[in-house]
Design a protein around this motif. Structure first.
Motif, PDB file in Angstrom:
ATOM      1  N   ASP A  25     -43.229 -13.788  25.655  1.00 46.29           N
ATOM      2  CA  ASP A  25     -42.669 -15.032  26.200  1.00 46.29           C
ATOM      3  C   ASP A  25     -41.147 -15.006  26.177  1.00 46.29           C
ATOM      4  O   ASP A  25     -40.490 -15.457  27.135  1.00 46.29           O
ATOM      5  CB  ASP A  25     -43.176 -16.246  25.416  1.00 46.29           C
ATOM      6  CG  ASP A  25     -44.652 -16.523  25.660  1.00 46.29           C
ATOM      7  OD1 ASP A  25     -45.209 -16.001  26.645  1.00 46.29           O
ATOM      8  OD2 ASP A  25     -45.249 -17.268  24.856  1.00 46.29           O
ATOM      9  N   ASP A  26     -40.570 -14.476  25.110  1.00 48.63           N
ATOM     10  CA  ASP A  26     -39.110 -14.376  25.032  1.00 48.63           C
ATOM     11  C   ASP A  26     -38.582 -13.388  26.058  1.00 48.63           C
ATOM     12  O   ASP A  26     -37.552 -13.630  26.703  1.00 48.63           O
ATOM     13  CB  ASP A  26     -38.683 -13.939  23.633  1.00 48.63           C
ATOM     14  CG  ASP A  26     -38.941 -14.987  22.573  1.00 48.63           C
ATOM     15  OD1 ASP A  26     -38.781 -16.183  22.872  1.00 48.63           O
ATOM     16  OD2 ASP A  26     -39.317 -14.614  21.448  1.00 48.63           O
ATOM     17  N   LEU A  27     -39.271 -12.265  26.215  1.00 49.84           N
ATOM     18  CA  LEU A  27     -38.860 -11.273  27.207  1.00 49.84           C
ATOM     19  C   LEU A  27     -38.894 -11.869  28.612  1.00 49.84           C
ATOM     20  O   LEU A  27     -37.958 -11.688  29.402  1.00 49.84           O
ATOM     21  CB  LEU A  27     -39.766 -10.040  27.122  1.00 49.84           C
ATOM     22  CG  LEU A  27     -39.561  -8.954  28.179  1.00 49.84           C
ATOM     23  CD1 LEU A  27     -38.152  -8.389  28.120  1.00 49.84           C
ATOM     24  CD2 LEU A  27     -40.598  -7.836  28.005  1.00 49.84           C
ATOM     25  N   ALA A  58     -45.247  -5.132  31.894  1.00 53.10           N
ATOM     26  CA  ALA A  58     -43.910  -5.416  32.414  1.00 53.10           C
ATOM     27  C   ALA A  58     -43.781  -4.983  33.869  1.00 53.10           C
ATOM     28  O   ALA A  58     -43.165  -5.682  34.691  1.00 53.10           O
ATOM     29  CB  ALA A  58     -42.861  -4.725  31.545  1.00 53.10           C
ATOM     30  N   ARG A  59     -44.366  -3.848  34.219  1.00 50.96           N
ATOM     31  CA  ARG A  59     -44.309  -3.395  35.608  1.00 50.96           C
ATOM     32  C   ARG A  59     -45.059  -4.349  36.528  1.00 50.96           C
ATOM     33  O   ARG A  59     -44.581  -4.673  37.624  1.00 50.96           O
ATOM     34  CB  ARG A  59     -44.879  -1.983  35.714  1.00 50.96           C
ATOM     35  CG  ARG A  59     -43.931  -0.898  35.235  1.00 50.96           C
ATOM     36  CD  ARG A  59     -44.590   0.468  35.182  1.00 50.96           C
ATOM     37  NE  ARG A  59     -43.596   1.527  35.009  1.00 50.96           N
ATOM     38  CZ  ARG A  59     -43.859   2.764  34.634  1.00 50.96           C
ATOM     39  NH1 ARG A  59     -45.129   3.118  34.394  1.00 50.96           N
ATOM     40  NH2 ARG A  59     -42.901   3.660  34.511  1.00 50.96           N
ATOM     41  N   ILE A  60     -46.207  -4.809  36.079  1.00 52.90           N
ATOM     42  CA  ILE A  60     -46.997  -5.731  36.897  1.00 52.90           C
ATOM     43  C   ILE A  60     -46.259  -7.052  37.092  1.00 52.90           C
ATOM     44  O   ILE A  60     -46.223  -7.604  38.200  1.00 52.90           O
ATOM     45  CB  ILE A  60     -48.373  -5.974  36.243  1.00 52.90           C
ATOM     46  CG1 ILE A  60     -49.221  -4.697  36.310  1.00 52.90           C
ATOM     47  CG2 ILE A  60     -49.109  -7.127  36.912  1.00 52.90           C
ATOM     48  CD1 ILE A  60     -50.488  -4.759  35.477  1.00 52.90           C
ATOM     49  N   LEU A  99     -28.757  -7.211  26.716  1.00 52.70           N
ATOM     50  CA  LEU A  99     -29.298  -8.501  26.290  1.00 52.70           C
ATOM     51  C   LEU A  99     -30.557  -8.241  25.491  1.00 52.70           C
ATOM     52  O   LEU A  99     -31.437  -7.495  25.935  1.00 52.70           O
ATOM     53  CB  LEU A  99     -29.619  -9.364  27.518  1.00 52.70           C
ATOM     54  CG  LEU A  99     -30.271 -10.725  27.274  1.00 52.70           C
ATOM     55  CD1 LEU A  99     -29.298 -11.675  26.587  1.00 52.70           C
ATOM     56  CD2 LEU A  99     -30.746 -11.327  28.604  1.00 52.70           C
ATOM     57  N   ASP A 100     -30.664  -8.836  24.292  1.00 48.79           N
ATOM     58  CA  ASP A 100     -31.874  -8.629  23.484  1.00 48.79           C
ATOM     59  C   ASP A 100     -33.100  -9.227  24.169  1.00 48.79           C
ATOM     60  O   ASP A 100     -32.988 -10.196  24.944  1.00 48.79           O
ATOM     61  CB  ASP A 100     -31.703  -9.270  22.110  1.00 48.79           C
ATOM     62  CG  ASP A 100     -31.072  -8.322  21.107  1.00 48.79           C
ATOM     63  OD1 ASP A 100     -30.632  -7.229  21.504  1.00 48.79           O
ATOM     64  OD2 ASP A 100     -30.998  -8.689  19.916  1.00 48.79           O
ATOM     65  N   ASP A 101     -34.269  -8.673  23.861  1.00 43.48           N
ATOM     66  CA  ASP A 101     -35.505  -9.160  24.474  1.00 43.48           C
ATOM     67  C   ASP A 101     -35.930 -10.525  23.934  1.00 43.48           C
ATOM     68  O   ASP A 101     -36.846 -11.144  24.481  1.00 43.48           O
ATOM     69  CB  ASP A 101     -36.638  -8.156  24.288  1.00 43.48           C
ATOM     70  CG  ASP A 101     -36.985  -7.895  22.832  1.00 43.48           C
ATOM     71  OD1 ASP A 101     -36.150  -8.179  21.956  1.00 43.48           O
ATOM     72  OD2 ASP A 101     -38.090  -7.388  22.561  1.00 43.48           O
ATOM     73  N   ASP A 102     -35.280 -11.009  22.874  1.00 37.51           N
ATOM     74  CA  ASP A 102     -35.576 -12.349  22.357  1.00 37.51           C
ATOM     75  C   ASP A 102     -34.363 -13.268  22.464  1.00 37.51           C
ATOM     76  O   ASP A 102     -34.213 -14.226  21.708  1.00 37.51           O
ATOM     77  CB  ASP A 102     -36.058 -12.286  20.904  1.00 37.51           C
ATOM     78  CG  ASP A 102     -35.116 -11.512  19.989  1.00 37.51           C
ATOM     79  OD1 ASP A 102     -34.083 -11.010  20.474  1.00 37.51           O
ATOM     80  OD2 ASP A 102     -35.416 -11.416  18.775  1.00 37.51           O
ATOM     81  N   THR A 235     -33.902 -16.227  19.668  1.00 32.92           N
ATOM     82  CA  THR A 235     -35.093 -16.664  18.938  1.00 32.92           C
ATOM     83  C   THR A 235     -35.185 -15.949  17.592  1.00 32.92           C
ATOM     84  O   THR A 235     -35.060 -14.723  17.519  1.00 32.92           O
ATOM     85  CB  THR A 235     -36.361 -16.380  19.751  1.00 32.92           C
ATOM     86  OG1 THR A 235     -36.290 -17.107  20.991  1.00 32.92           O
ATOM     87  CG2 THR A 235     -37.608 -16.801  18.981  1.00 32.92           C
ATOM     88  N   VAL A 236     -35.404 -16.724  16.536  1.00 35.16           N
ATOM     89  CA  VAL A 236     -35.580 -16.169  15.196  1.00 35.16           C
ATOM     90  C   VAL A 236     -37.061 -16.276  14.840  1.00 35.16           C
ATOM     91  O   VAL A 236     -37.615 -17.378  14.782  1.00 35.16           O
ATOM     92  CB  VAL A 236     -34.731 -16.918  14.156  1.00 35.16           C
ATOM     93  CG1 VAL A 236     -34.943 -16.323  12.767  1.00 35.16           C
ATOM     94  CG2 VAL A 236     -33.252 -16.878  14.544  1.00 35.16           C
TER      95      VAL A 236
END
Length: 327
Positions: A25-27, A58-60, A99-102, A235-236
């Protein structure tokens, strides 16, 4: 330092490295925020760190978003450094933005604000703030002078901390959640060093610190700019709000700093940390102790956390140095 504003922004490759489906969800939020930027990135690269299930999903999900989006596996050794180096192999933009994924950019002008600084040819790297999004309330053991403001130990959860500049300034290094570089100089330097950065959930770090220092050593006139007005919300996860993580992350920071000291020398590796430990942290201990004495006993945990963090980091640094000597 005033923000440099140029007429034409350089081309840009925004990179998001991901390793786990737990942050899906964060990604997705990070990808959506990048695609909504007022000044669109030339390309968005999502690099998946040795997780085939995540790579397939992720590709989809992301490739149909447009021709500027690419999803690729990490072709280097497992870990954040390897994933970032994979992006450097593929990136075409003059500026590479990590950019971080979260982490999610707070503004649709996030990218244009970063790129504007590069109108000054002396600027080689630009970063911004990372503000925590807690799973519940801020942990009581993390000290802060003012509610809602960064605390001295917020770096432990990957966020901006008290002691960093509050206005746009030249700094030694940037924080990994929200940073950018001119691509050609860091590619020429060989990119990020493997072995000192995060691997999955193992809380090592400092690979961006090492790169920033090496960049300045090889380009003495280069400016590394921190602009706190360029914000991402970070997000933590719940596991990072526990005292055990504070200790493990602090210990790992010490181990990583020992590795950097071996690579580039202890003077550059520890210059900012010496000032932070000598000036910022003692004030935090005094403030939290005084608040506890005035009738707010929970504040004592903030003082304990600072002392524990310094001790764990020092122990990790010593272990890191000794293990190298004995090895």
């Amino acid at each position: 330092m005033a923000r440099k504003v140029g007429v034409n922004n350089p081309t840009s490759s925004v990179v998001i490295c991901a390793y786990t489906l737990d942050r899906w969800d964060d990604l997705s939020s990070a990808v959506n925020a990048v695609l909504r930027q007022s000044n669109p990135a030339t390309e968005l690269l999502v690099v998946i760190d040795h997780n085939d299930e995540l790579l397939s999903r992720a590709r989809i999900e992301f490739l149909p978003r447009g021709s500027t989006v690419a999803v690729a596996p990490n072709t280097h050794p497992r870990g954040l450094s390897g994933a970032r180096n994979t992006s450097l192999d593929r990136a075409t933009g003059e500026i590479v933005v990590f950019l971080d994924d979260d982490a999610t950019p707070r503004s649709e002008d996030w990218l244009s604000s970063l790129l504007a600084h590069y109108a000054d040819p002396a600027v080689y790297a630009v970063g911004g703030s990372a503000h925590p999004v807690w799973p519940d309330a801020r942990p009581a053991f993390l000290p802060t002078a003012v509610a809602g403001q960064p605390g001295e130990l917020d770096w432990i959860v990957g966020c901006t901390y008290r002691g960093q500049p509050t206005t746009t300034s030249a700094v030694r290094n940037l924080m990994g959640a929200n940073m950018s570089f001119r691509r050609e100089p860091i590619v020429a330097l060989g990119g990020f060093v493997s072995g000192i950065g995060r691997i999955g959930r193992i809380p090592l770090g400092c690979e961006e610190t090492e790169l920033c220092i090496r960049l300045r050593q090889n380009h003495p006139g280069a400016e590394i700019v921190f602009d706190p007005s360029i914000v991402v919300d970070h997000t933590v996860s719940a596991d990072r709000t526990r005292p055990r993580y504070l200790l493990s992350r602090s210990y790992a920071e010490g181990v990583s700093k020992a590795a950097i000291a071996r690579l580039i020398g202890s003077e550059d590796a520890l210059s900012s940390e010496r000032a932070y430990t000598a000036k910022i942290l003692p004030r935090a201990v005094g403030r939290e102790t005084s608040a506890a004495a005035r009738g707010n006993p929970v504040r004592a945990w903030g003082a304990v956390a600072v002392v524990a963090s310094v001790g764990a980091a020092g122990f990790g640094y010593a272990r890191g140095r000794l293990s190298r000597i004995s090895g």
